[in-house]
Scaffold this active site. Sequence first.
Site, PDB file in Angstrom:
ATOM      1  CG  ASP A   6      -2.029  -1.000   1.188  1.00 22.54           C
ATOM      2  OD1 ASP A   6      -2.000  -1.879   0.306  1.00 22.54           O
ATOM      3  OD2 ASP A   6      -2.929  -0.921   2.051  1.00 22.54           O
ATOM      4  CE  LYS A  57      -5.204   1.958   3.148  1.00 28.83           C
ATOM      5  NZ  LYS A  57      -4.018   1.396   3.859  1.00 28.83           N
ATOM      6  CE  LYS A  70      -6.581  -1.487   3.305  1.00 28.53           C
ATOM      7  NZ  LYS A  70      -5.192  -1.882   3.633  1.00 28.53           N
TER       8      LYS A  70
END
Length: 224
Positions: A89, A150, A179
């Site tokens: 991430d 995300k 996400k």
Amino acid sequence: MEYPEFPARIDHTVLGPETTVSDVYRVLDEAEEFGMNACIPHCYVTEATEYAPSVRLVTVVGFPHGQTSTESKVQAATTAARRGADEIDVVANIGRLKAGEDDAVRQEISEIVAGVTVPVKVIVEAALLSDAERDRLSELVVEADADYLKTSTGFAPVDGETGATIPDVEAMSEYLPVKASGGIGSYEEALAFVEAGAERIGASSGKRSRPNIGARPISSDQLR
């Protein structure tokens, strides 16, 4: 959604500045028990893979502000993948986006993606962006060939907002799998984000029972 499918959507997370290796081991134990993934600081990847090799491991790069150099981000991502991280991430450089340096933003993400063979999620920190900036960054992430968008690090509050909103998830899911993370405080809210298009949910440390199911507890003390 059937309950057994839900834990695998959770990245069970411990990323605070005071996180110790004992905190990481606790999160890994909970992730293993309930069938979740675990998202941990970069510095603990080696210990985590040795401690719980069966848990799908996510780590962060450029966290939480995204303003380390491209070279540092690439090295951090490749090192994490080499040490056993299953997903990365990475925080996008929002300052460069706001300055109109789209080519630099795209190139940085492209280099990170090219440097690893594991999936890359790009954290856009949507609370700091206008809708137009969010959409522009989403397009750049697609062009850079990343795997996920995300919503947030959970560390950038703006007017009380720290992360995921339903409109952001709906918009971002038009570009890539999403996400959702930041301020999701219950199973019902998490499910609403899934129904809005989120493929994954970020969850902070701890455990909370899923209400009204009479089954195993679902992890999360605060779904983030």
